[in-house]
Design an enzyme around this catalytic site. Structure first.
Site, short mmCIF file in Angstrom:
data_model
loop_
_atom_site.label_atom_id
_atom_site.label_comp_id
_atom_site.label_asym_id
_atom_site.label_seq_id
_atom_site.Cartn_x
_atom_site.Cartn_y
_atom_site.Cartn_z
NE ARG A 51 37.57 -28.93 -14.89
CZ ARG A 51 38.68 -29.35 -14.31
NH1 ARG A 51 39.81 -28.71 -14.51
NH2 ARG A 51 38.67 -30.41 -13.52
CE LYS A 58 38.00 -32.34 -16.70
NZ LYS A 58 38.02 -33.65 -15.98
CG ASP A 88 40.03 -20.95 -14.53
OD1 ASP A 88 39.55 -22.08 -14.78
OD2 ASP A 88 41.15 -20.79 -14.00
N GLY A 89 36.98 -22.03 -16.29
CA GLY A 89 36.77 -22.87 -17.46
C GLY A 89 38.02 -23.54 -17.98
NE ARG A 113 28.73 -35.02 -17.41
CZ ARG A 113 29.96 -35.15 -16.91
NH1 ARG A 113 30.12 -35.60 -15.70
NH2 ARG A 113 31.00 -34.80 -17.62
CG ASP A 150 27.92 -33.84 -10.68
OD1 ASP A 150 27.75 -34.10 -9.49
OD2 ASP A 150 28.95 -33.27 -11.10
#
Length: 488
Positions: free
Chosen positions: A90, A105, A117-118, A175, A244
């Site tokens: 997202r 974001k 759903d992002g 990351r 992550d």
């Protein structure tokens, strides 16, 4: 440096999904200046098109054209378990602006959204926005928050909420999970390309080392060891230290179920989803060390380029052993400063640990105790120290104060200079959960004034701000148990 790798195995051009009728919820003039965005006399963008860009509705504003927005693939360990491929589910990276990467974001689905759903919701966006800027003001390395754009678009989480897009800035959003991704695929060419681009943009000094990749690992470890020590010193709990969610620049990243300690518990768990307490306050250094071990495993093929496999593993293991040493040195230095010490004594660490144990036993408010400790006079009578009243075991804390005052006298501490220096490291204001919740509840009624007010207060966490004294207080008992989870 925008993410420079290309190809579907790394990233995918991803246009943000527009939201209907966007409106400003919050804006950080400090971050805008970092990004070089011109502001009017009220410290809002002079180009009104920024509202559309930061909501994901268009790609042009202020002379900037973000022509290639992307979402990137990464992998990682979540709650200690290998989760395989993850990615920007997202988050969409618009591109570079004034040396910073600009990321949205909550701007819609990407290839890596999986079943999501992002979108982000207003609640979580306010928490990330305020904490990003609060951490920056505390002097703790962090991604920055530029804005929150709201929309009445409905988004379902535990309940039906409304959408929001939070714009974030960082020199890089790379990351540990990006390294793990290519290592897990045994794609050593991509792994090298990633490391080379990181060195070139952010760690150029590594090029002078005998083994640049080993040196890169050492520097990433050092930054994150110091970072987690800073978290401990201000009582910050991240809540979800998956590999992550760990920045290779040593930045605090991905604010979700975080929390600042109120009534001190060494084993406090801020994330309601963390039922095993893996990411409890006292375990954060250990878990960050574990995440660095994940990075070490991913970087073995790179370090091998300068030696054989066994030697590479030995060198990485030796480098990894430096993490707790760097952490301990930084932690000790920070807590000495919190207590007003200017010189080191052998008994300092025992004195600090005894205080923290007493605070834990009595659930003393972490932030306000250290702030008030700076007001203590060196010639104070033990039975007149009001801080004693915060503790259940009166005899034990009186003994501690007696030893503390004796310690200050041995180094010839001056009351005024000590208070000044302690007030520069012990904040009066942090983003307590109940303050964030009050701002969220008003914002859900379209009243964004409390978000702006908190931004202003938290931008000066070490100042007295007598007009905002109530914001420095611990939460009342009836709202002390606000729960946050991974959806926060």
């Amino acid at each position: 440096m925008a993410f420079t790798l290309s190809g579907d195995d790394v990233c995918q051009t991803t246009l943000p999904t527009p939201v209907p009728d966007p409106y400003w919820v919050a804006f950080s003039p400090s971050s805008a200046k970092l990004a070089g965005i011109p502001l009017d006399e009220n410290e809002w963008p002079t180009d009104k098109a920024w509202l559309e860009v930061l909501s994901g509705n268009q790609l042009n504003a202020g002379g900037h054209h973000f022509s290639n927005p992307i979402a990137t693939a990464y992998s990682g360990h979540q709650f200690g378990v290998w989760a395989g491929q993850l990615g920007d589910g997202r988050a969409i990276l618009l591109g570079d602006i004034a040396g910073q990467e600009l990321q949205l974001k909550g701007a819609g689905k990407t290839r890596f959204s999986r079943m999501g759903d992002g979108r982000a919701v207003l609640r979580s966006s306010i928490r990330e926005f305020l904490c990003s800027e609060a951490m920056h003001a505390l002097g703790i390395p962090t991604t920055r928050a530029l804005s929150i754009i709201g929309s009445d678009l409905p988004v379902r989480r535990e309940t039906m909420e409304t959408a929001a897009v939070c714009a974030r800035l960082a020199p890089s959003f790379i990351r540990v999970g990006h390294f793990e991704h290519f290592a897990s695929l045994q794609n050593h060419a991509r792994l090298k390309e990633l490391a080379d681009s990181l060195i070139q943009a952010h760690y150029p000094e590594c090029l002078q080392a005998e083994n640049p990749y080993l040196d890169l690992f050492k520097k990433i470890c050092e930054r994150n060891a110091k970072l987690v020590a800073q978290w401990q010193a201000v009582g910050f709990c991240h809540g979800v230290l998956n590999s992550d969610n760990i920045s290779v620049l040593g930045l605090t990243i991905d604010y979700g179920p975080f929390g600042f300690l109120d009534h001190f518990q060494i084993d406090h768990i801020c994330n309601h989803s963390d039922q095993g307490g893996r990411y409890a306050y006292h375990r954060q250094p250990q878990i960050m060390h574990w995440n660095m071990a994940c990075l070490a495993s991913a970087m073995i093929p790179l370090v091998e380029l300068g030696c054989d496999e066994k030697e590479a593993q030995d060198q990485l293991r030796k480098a990894l052993e430096e993490f707790p040493i760097i952490y301990a040195h930084t932690w000790q230095s920070l807590f000495r400063k919190k207590l007003g010490f200017t010189v080191e004594e052998d008994g300092d660490i025992t004195l600090i640990e005894r205080l923290l144990q007493a605070m834990h036993d009595s659930k003393v408010d972490f932030t306000s105790f250290f702030r008030r400790l700076g007001e203590l006079k060196i010639d104070a009578l033990i039975n007149q120290i009001s801080l004693r009243n915060d503790f259940v075991d009166r005899d034990a804390i009186e003994q501690w104060f007696s030893e503390y005052l004796a310690r200050l006298k041995r180094e010839g501490s001056n009351d005024l200079s000590r208070q000044i220096s302690m007030n520069q490291v012990n904040p009066k204001y942090v983003l307590r959960n109940h303050l964030a919740q009050e701002a969220i509840e008003l914002a859900q009624k379209k009243d964004f004034s409390e978000v702006a007010k908190l931004l202003n207060i938290l931008s000066r966490p070490f100042d007295e701000q007598l007009e905002h004294e109530a914001y420095a207080l611990a939460p009342p008992p009836n709202i002390d148990s606000i729960e946050v989870s991974c959806s926060s």
